[in-house]
Motif scaffolding. Structure first.
Motif, mmCIF file in Angstrom:
data_model
loop_
_atom_site.group_PDB
_atom_site.id
_atom_site.type_symbol
_atom_site.label_atom_id
_atom_site.label_comp_id
_atom_site.label_asym_id
_atom_site.label_seq_id
_atom_site.Cartn_x
_atom_site.Cartn_y
_atom_site.Cartn_z
ATOM 1 N N THR A 15 44.193 39.143 44.860
ATOM 2 C CA THR A 15 45.533 39.585 44.534
ATOM 3 C C THR A 15 46.205 40.227 45.735
ATOM 4 O O THR A 15 45.704 41.196 46.297
ATOM 5 C CB THR A 15 45.494 40.597 43.372
ATOM 6 O OG1 THR A 15 44.852 39.984 42.258
ATOM 7 C CG2 THR A 15 46.898 41.022 42.985
ATOM 8 N N THR A 16 47.353 39.662 46.124
ATOM 9 C CA THR A 16 48.160 40.251 47.198
ATOM 10 C C THR A 16 49.587 40.481 46.706
ATOM 11 O O THR A 16 50.544 40.376 47.458
ATOM 12 C CB THR A 16 48.180 39.338 48.436
ATOM 13 O OG1 THR A 16 48.700 38.059 48.067
ATOM 14 C CG2 THR A 16 46.796 39.177 49.026
ATOM 15 N N TRP A 47 38.603 43.146 52.947
ATOM 16 C CA TRP A 47 38.307 42.727 51.581
ATOM 17 C C TRP A 47 36.806 42.533 51.392
ATOM 18 O O TRP A 47 36.067 42.276 52.342
ATOM 19 C CB TRP A 47 39.012 41.404 51.259
ATOM 20 C CG TRP A 47 40.499 41.440 51.394
ATOM 21 C CD1 TRP A 47 41.226 41.380 52.557
ATOM 22 C CD2 TRP A 47 41.457 41.536 50.346
ATOM 23 N NE1 TRP A 47 42.562 41.433 52.287
ATOM 24 C CE2 TRP A 47 42.743 41.516 50.941
ATOM 25 C CE3 TRP A 47 41.346 41.619 48.961
ATOM 26 C CZ2 TRP A 47 43.911 41.592 50.188
ATOM 27 C CZ3 TRP A 47 42.516 41.688 48.210
ATOM 28 C CH2 TRP A 47 43.779 41.675 48.828
ATOM 29 N N LYS A 53 40.394 42.246 43.147
ATOM 30 C CA LYS A 53 41.568 42.972 42.664
ATOM 31 C C LYS A 53 42.388 43.622 43.768
ATOM 32 O O LYS A 53 43.584 43.847 43.609
ATOM 33 C CB LYS A 53 41.133 44.030 41.642
ATOM 34 C CG LYS A 53 40.523 43.439 40.380
ATOM 35 C CD LYS A 53 40.147 44.524 39.390
ATOM 36 C CE LYS A 53 39.555 43.917 38.121
ATOM 37 N NZ LYS A 53 39.179 44.965 37.139
ATOM 38 N N GLY A 54 41.762 43.963 44.862
ATOM 39 C CA GLY A 54 42.494 44.642 45.926
ATOM 40 C C GLY A 54 41.607 44.880 47.130
ATOM 41 O O GLY A 54 40.378 44.750 47.057
#
Length: 240
Positions: A15-16, A47, A53-54
């Motif tokens: 997710t970005t 990452w 998720k982040g």
């Protein structure tokens, strides 16, 4: 962002949302679950493949778009980043505890915008970089830098007639670079054919002070660099 396992059809999406475009990515050679990305916002993110998720870490690397990032080959916490619209290549230590106030441990003043950069295998302090815009003929070269000599490249490799879009070090010979360019050519560069800009620099200087003192500086050795052991010895200073 997406990662794919070539052994099967599995695809992971990271997710970005609300984040800017990704310009480059680099996996850690020693920690296979970690990779880093460079963004248009100037940020760099680290990452973990196990967490989609982040990012684990986010820090502002440059004031303009960060166009290239590369993870050090042997030092797990060291990254190099280059901006698209600025001329400073920065070296970062992720082991620093305060990521919001992370400061580069070395800065290379390349005088060109960075298109691509890569660490030289087997040399802890050396990396190569190319320019993103051809403002001068020198911008069409691949420059080999040592971050202990941040103003003058160790070697420069010429031959291309347009921007060098990418390059690699030969896996079994860190003295050889293979580059490709928008001039539709692929070139093989050897260290023994690189231009040494340091050899054209003066090896000594002299000046008088306002009180008639004389200062003189001279390099202990010539400007030739041993690419395996590092830079030549520093200067000697004399005063009368």
């Amino acid at each position: 962002m997406q990662t794919m396992d070539t052994r099967d059809s599995k695809m992971d999406v990271y997710t970005t949302a609300r984040m800017t475009c990704v310009r480059d990515a680099s996996f850690s050679p020693n920690c296979p679950d970690l990779f880093t990305t460079a963004h248009d916002s100037g940020n760099v993110m680290v990452w973990d493949l196990r967490n989609t998720k982040g990012p684990l870490t986010l820090f502002p690397a440059h004031g303009s778009m960060t166009g290239s990032v590369d993870w050090h080959r042997t030092r797990d916490n060291i990254l190099a980043t280059g901006p698209i619209h600025a001329s400073e290549i920065k070296i970062w230590d992720l082991a620093q505890t305060n990521e919001r106030n992370l400061e580069p441990i070395h800065v290379i003043h390349s005088n060109t915008e960075t298109k691509r950069l890569r660490w030289r295998p087997g040399c802890f302090s050396q990396l190569a970089a190319t320019a993103s815009t051809p403002a001068f003929s020198a911008d069409l070269r691949v420059h080999l830098w040592d971050y202990r000599s941040p103003y003058v490249p160790i070697l420069s490799f010429k031959g291309h007639l347009n921007i060098v879009s990418d390059f690699i070090f030969l896996p079994d010979d860190e003295r050889t670079i293979i580059s490709c360019s928008l001039d539709k050519t692929v070139r093989i560069h050897s260290n023994k054919h690189g231009e040494n800009a340091r050899s054209e620099l003066p090896s000594s200087a002299i000046c008088f002070s306002p009180i008639d003192s004389l200062a003189f500086v001279k390099s202990r050795t010539d400007s030739t660099v041993d690419l395996d052991s590092g830079l030549a010895n520093g200067p000697q200073f004399y005063a009368r």
